[in-house]
Design an enzyme around this catalytic site. Structure first.
Site: not given
Ligand code: ATR
Length: 276
Positions: A67, A103, A130
């Site tokens: 993206k 989105d 993210g």
């Molecule tokens: P996307 O593009 O789908 O948003 P991403 O960039 O991988 O995917 O972001 C995933 C988000 O979920 C992030 O905010 C991540 O937190 P981190 O930046 O600290 O990694 C969050 N996330 C994933 N698993 C998590 C968990 N178990 N608890 C809290 N936040 C989580």
């Protein structure tokens, strides 16, 4: 001339439900066209997008992990895509490749369809930082929210979103959740926590306002632990499946010339395919 065909380019792309959605609408409108999966590795994205016209495509979607990179491959992008730094929908216009980010529309249109009073809200709490979170923040800004706080496990990413978007977006660490929850009219889970077998967020919903709305971008499972916790406190909840369906609408309209409707039948079909 070949039937108009659109694609979804991702790596991997086998799990995408987008072909199901677009083929449903193609059949519904009696359009002789198609929508196909295109596995495209990151190093091949630019070349793929540069030749979609020659390959016979009218346009398509790009998904993970393309993206951000797709923005650079486009000749023109919408203001929304530029603001987010990410493109999920492309099309050809006069030989030039255009990119948009639907989105943002998907998030807002899902809430518009299910709980229109969300637009009365002023304060929003977004959990996660993210790409999905950026789309949510973009939609909240367009809807006129006066206070948007983004909290994330990795606080730096939340601060980066706040810096990129500017006022009224604030960033902070996930530990601030209990302090911020009570002010929120709208609480959004934009993290991958609770998706599939992943551990859910620990949220003490007692601090939340009972008239607040909770919504999740996760749709597997459809009723996440996040939404169940919010509902148990009496909040109105909206699941994330509608965002997937509504983000597809502007692309279909560009490629095939008809603005499709997100119907209950489409929702049932996709939910059944996902197994929820
Ligand atoms: P996307 O593009 O789908 O948003 P991403 O960039 O991988 O995917 O972001 C995933 C988000 O979920 C992030 O905010 C991540 O937190 P981190 O930046 O600290 O990694 C969050 N996330 C994933 N698993 C998590 C968990 N178990 N608890 C809290 N936040 C989580």
């Amino acid at each position: 001339m070949n039937p108009p065909t659109a694609f979804i380019a991702g790596w991997p792309v086998a799990h995408s439900r987008s072909p199901l959605i677009h083929r449903f609408w193609l059949a519904q409108h009696g359009i002789d066209g198609d929508y196909v999966r295109a596995p495209v590795a990151p190093e091949g994205l630019d070349a793929f997008l540069a030749t979609i016209g020659a390959a016979g495509y009218v346009g398509g979607n790009v998904t993970v992990p393309h993206k951000q990179a797709a923005l650079q491959s486009c000749d023109e992008v919408t203001a929304t895509a530029r603001r987010l730094g990410a493109v999920n929908t492309v099309w050809l216009d006069g030989g030039r490749l255009w990119g948009d980010n639907t989105d943002v529309h998907g998030f807002a249109a899902n809430l518009d369809a299910r709980l229109p009073r969300w637009r009365n809200g002023a304060a929003a709490l977004v959990i996660g930082a993210g790409g999905a979170s950026r789309s949510v923040v973009g939609a909240l800004l367009e809807a006129g929210f006066a206070d948007i706080v983004v909290l994330n496990r990795t606080a730096e990413r939340a601060h980066a979103i706040a810096a990129d978007f500017g006022s009224p977006v604030r960033g902070g660490a996930l530990q601030r959740l209990a302090d911020e929850l009570g002010a929120a009219d709208l609480v959004v889970n934009a993290t991958a926590a609770g998706m599939g077998d992943a551990a859910a967020l620990e949220i003490d919903w007692r601090a939340a306002r009972p008239d607040a709305i909770a919504t999740d971008i996760v749709y597997v499972p459809l009723r996440t632990a996040f939404l169940r916790g919010a509902a148990a406190r009496g909040l109105a909840v909206v699941d994330g499946l509608g965002m997937l369906l509504h983000q597809a609408v502007p692309g279909f309209e560009r490629w095939f010339g008809v603005r499709p409707v997100v119907s209950d039948e489409l929702r049932r079909r996709v939910a059944a395919d996902i197994g929820v």
